[in-house]
Design a protein around this motif. Structure first.
Motif, PDB file in Angstrom:
ATOM      1  N   MET A 140       0.839  -1.194   0.000  1.00  0.00           N
ATOM      2  CA  MET A 140       0.000   0.000   0.000  1.00  0.00           C
ATOM      3  C   MET A 140       0.876   1.247   0.000  1.00  0.00           C
ATOM      4  SD  MET A 140      -3.124  -1.061   2.568  1.00  0.00           S
ATOM      5  CE  MET A 140      -2.012  -1.530   3.904  1.00  0.00           C
ATOM      6  N   ILE A 141       0.617   2.123  -0.970  1.00  0.00           N
ATOM      7  CA  ILE A 141       1.395   3.353  -1.122  1.00  0.00           C
ATOM      8  C   ILE A 141       0.484   4.546  -0.859  1.00  0.00           C
ATOM      9  CG2 ILE A 141       2.844   4.737  -2.649  1.00  0.00           C
ATOM     10  CD1 ILE A 141       4.025   2.004  -2.142  1.00  0.00           C
ATOM     11  N   PRO A 142       0.739   5.335   0.188  1.00  0.00           N
ATOM     12  CA  PRO A 142      -0.083   6.535   0.414  1.00  0.00           C
ATOM     13  C   PRO A 142       0.056   7.504  -0.763  1.00  0.00           C
ATOM     14  CG  PRO A 142       1.182   5.978   2.384  1.00  0.00           C
ATOM     15  CD  PRO A 142       1.726   5.126   1.279  1.00  0.00           C
ATOM     16  N   PHE A 143      -1.089   7.954  -1.266  1.00  0.00           N
ATOM     17  CA  PHE A 143      -1.084   8.891  -2.389  1.00  0.00           C
ATOM     18  C   PHE A 143      -0.945  10.306  -1.840  1.00  0.00           C
ATOM     19  CE2 PHE A 143      -3.577  10.559  -6.324  1.00  0.00           C
ATOM     20  CZ  PHE A 143      -2.380  11.019  -6.867  1.00  0.00           C
ATOM     21  N   VAL A 144       0.282  10.618  -1.406  1.00  0.00           N
ATOM     22  CA  VAL A 144       0.615  11.948  -0.895  1.00  0.00           C
ATOM     23  C   VAL A 144       1.825  12.460  -1.662  1.00  0.00           C
ATOM     24  CG1 VAL A 144      -0.344  11.540   1.401  1.00  0.00           C
ATOM     25  CG2 VAL A 144       2.039  10.943   0.942  1.00  0.00           C
ATOM     26  N   GLU A 145       1.931  13.777  -1.758  1.00  0.00           N
ATOM     27  CA  GLU A 145       2.963  14.386  -2.596  1.00  0.00           C
ATOM     28  C   GLU A 145       4.373  14.011  -2.157  1.00  0.00           C
ATOM     29  OE1 GLU A 145       4.129  18.850  -4.300  1.00  0.00           O
ATOM     30  OE2 GLU A 145       2.528  18.594  -2.852  1.00  0.00           O
ATOM     31  N   ALA A 146       4.567  13.823  -0.846  1.00  0.00           N
ATOM     32  CA  ALA A 146       5.903  13.513  -0.346  1.00  0.00           C
ATOM     33  C   ALA A 146       6.388  12.144  -0.811  1.00  0.00           C
ATOM     34  CB  ALA A 146       5.921  13.571   1.183  1.00  0.00           C
ATOM     35  N   ILE A 147       5.456  11.245  -1.136  1.00  0.00           N
ATOM     36  CA  ILE A 147       5.824   9.887  -1.549  1.00  0.00           C
ATOM     37  C   ILE A 147       5.618   9.680  -3.040  1.00  0.00           C
ATOM     38  CG2 ILE A 147       5.288   7.437  -1.267  1.00  0.00           C
ATOM     39  CD1 ILE A 147       4.571   8.034   1.632  1.00  0.00           C
ATOM     40  N   VAL A 148       4.456  10.060  -3.557  1.00  0.00           N
ATOM     41  CA  VAL A 148       4.200   9.945  -4.995  1.00  0.00           C
ATOM     42  C   VAL A 148       4.639  11.254  -5.642  1.00  0.00           C
ATOM     43  CG1 VAL A 148       2.485   9.510  -6.783  1.00  0.00           C
ATOM     44  CG2 VAL A 148       2.263   8.410  -4.552  1.00  0.00           C
ATOM     45  N   THR A 149       5.825  11.236  -6.201  1.00  0.00           N
ATOM     46  CA  THR A 149       6.429  12.488  -6.686  1.00  0.00           C
ATOM     47  C   THR A 149       6.021  12.848  -8.107  1.00  0.00           C
ATOM     48  OG1 THR A 149       8.415  11.291  -7.448  1.00  0.00           O
ATOM     49  CG2 THR A 149       8.425  12.162  -5.198  1.00  0.00           C
ATOM     50  N   GLU A 150       5.510  11.871  -8.864  1.00  0.00           N
ATOM     51  CA  GLU A 150       5.145  12.168 -10.253  1.00  0.00           C
ATOM     52  C   GLU A 150       4.108  11.168 -10.764  1.00  0.00           C
ATOM     53  OE1 GLU A 150       7.200  12.395 -14.739  1.00  0.00           O
ATOM     54  OE2 GLU A 150       8.420  11.884 -12.978  1.00  0.00           O
ATOM     55  N   ILE A 151       3.108  11.688 -11.456  1.00  0.00           N
ATOM     56  CA  ILE A 151       2.161  10.853 -12.198  1.00  0.00           C
ATOM     57  C   ILE A 151       2.335  11.212 -13.662  1.00  0.00           C
ATOM     58  CG2 ILE A 151      -0.250  10.333 -12.671  1.00  0.00           C
ATOM     59  CD1 ILE A 151       0.577   9.259 -10.014  1.00  0.00           C
ATOM     60  N   ASP A 152       2.786  10.255 -14.467  1.00  0.00           N
ATOM     61  CA  ASP A 152       3.021  10.478 -15.891  1.00  0.00           C
ATOM     62  C   ASP A 152       2.023   9.623 -16.669  1.00  0.00           C
ATOM     63  OD1 ASP A 152       3.939  10.640 -18.520  1.00  0.00           O
ATOM     64  OD2 ASP A 152       6.042  10.727 -17.918  1.00  0.00           O
ATOM     65  N   LEU A 153       0.905  10.255 -17.045  1.00  0.00           N
ATOM     66  CA  LEU A 153      -0.135   9.496 -17.742  1.00  0.00           C
ATOM     67  C   LEU A 153       0.310   9.100 -19.139  1.00  0.00           C
ATOM     68  CD1 LEU A 153      -3.367  11.428 -16.670  1.00  0.00           C
ATOM     69  CD2 LEU A 153      -2.394   9.335 -15.696  1.00  0.00           C
ATOM     70  N   GLU A 154       1.148   9.912 -19.750  1.00  0.00           N
ATOM     71  CA  GLU A 154       1.621   9.591 -21.101  1.00  0.00           C
ATOM     72  C   GLU A 154       2.488   8.345 -21.092  1.00  0.00           C
ATOM     73  OE1 GLU A 154       4.239  11.654 -24.683  1.00  0.00           O
ATOM     74  OE2 GLU A 154       3.160  12.924 -23.261  1.00  0.00           O
ATOM     75  N   GLU A 155       3.347   8.231 -20.079  1.00  0.00           N
ATOM     76  CA  GLU A 155       4.216   7.056 -19.956  1.00  0.00           C
ATOM     77  C   GLU A 155       3.567   5.946 -19.134  1.00  0.00           C
ATOM     78  OE1 GLU A 155       7.098   6.540 -21.414  1.00  0.00           O
ATOM     79  OE2 GLU A 155       7.072   8.504 -22.415  1.00  0.00           O
ATOM     80  N   GLN A 156       2.365   6.241 -18.607  1.00  0.00           N
ATOM     81  CA  GLN A 156       1.623   5.264 -17.811  1.00  0.00           C
ATOM     82  C   GLN A 156       2.439   4.758 -16.627  1.00  0.00           C
ATOM     83  OE1 GLN A 156      -1.906   3.693 -18.346  1.00  0.00           O
ATOM     84  NE2 GLN A 156      -1.730   5.889 -18.701  1.00  0.00           N
ATOM     85  N   ARG A 157       2.925   5.704 -15.831  1.00  0.00           N
ATOM     86  CA  ARG A 157       3.695   5.303 -14.657  1.00  0.00           C
ATOM     87  C   ARG A 157       3.529   6.310 -13.526  1.00  0.00           C
ATOM     88  NH1 ARG A 157      10.094   6.629 -16.003  1.00  0.00           N
ATOM     89  NH2 ARG A 157       9.843   8.902 -16.090  1.00  0.00           N
TER      90      ARG A 157
END
Length: 203
Positions: A140-157
């Protein structure tokens, strides 16, 4: 595209109002009076929102045709589902719908593969990514800025910078023991001049 936007809770009062657990960042849009929502189970709907108000920090809704506490209580735990255009994006920057995040590959900032997002869990305090790892286990990964640093929808990652122990507690424990063993135990009680523990076994 159908998205779950709320879950109906307990009845409130005697005139058909219900509390709802909001599962959308846009309740003013998805849960506004006049909105027609599908339901899960389907037999409970569709439901048309007649009124909405906030009471003691909770959103209360009343649906057309639901006029008493008995009818309201019968809807408890029903999911409310909105139909949206798959190409539609949230109004705020850096916000995402669940369907945009599902199946994204999760990697660390160093490029290490973690797994694939299989579920987004909406908790009162924060959202969580449920990530399936290559070996079939889940993290489980908390969806907070300090942990999830980037959402790249184009690269799907999704790129994460996990704190120690978030991804693999056992790896952290083994690493710490190895460090102590290499130093023949000398590092276990070593402290800096300011009293700071330097053995690596930080909480």
């Amino acid at each position: 595209m159908q998205l779950v936007v709320a879950r109906i809770g307990r009845a409130h009062g005697i005139k058909g109002e219900v509390t709802v657990e909001v599962r959308t960042d846009e309740p003013e849009l998805r849960l506004a009076p006049g909105a027609v929502l599908a339901t899960d189970p389907a037999s409970a709907g569709p439901l048309t929102i007649e009124t909405g108000r906030v009471h003691s920090g909770r959103l209360l809704l009343r649906f057309e045709g639901v006029r008493d506490r008995t009818a309201a209580e019968a809807l408890r735990n029903t999911l409310l589902i909105a139909e949206i255009d798959p190409a539609e994006l949230p109004e705020e920057e850096d916000e995402y719908y669940d369907h945009q995040l599902m199946d994204l590959d999760v990697v660390t900032k160093d490029g290490v593969e973690v797994g694939r997002i299989t579920e987004i869990s909406h908790l009162p305090s924060q959202d969580l990514f449920i990530v399936e790892r290559p070996d079939g286990s889940e993290v489980m990964i908390p969806f907070v800025e300090a942990i999830v640093t980037e959402i790249d929808l184009e690269e799907q990652r999704a790129v994460i910078d996990p704190p120690p122990g978030l991804i693999d507690d056992r790896a952290e424990i083994v690493s710490s023991r190895d460090e102590d063993a290499d130093g023949d135990g000398a590092g276990a009680s070593a402290t800096a001049d300011d009293g700071t523990d330097t053995d690596g076994d930080r909480p």
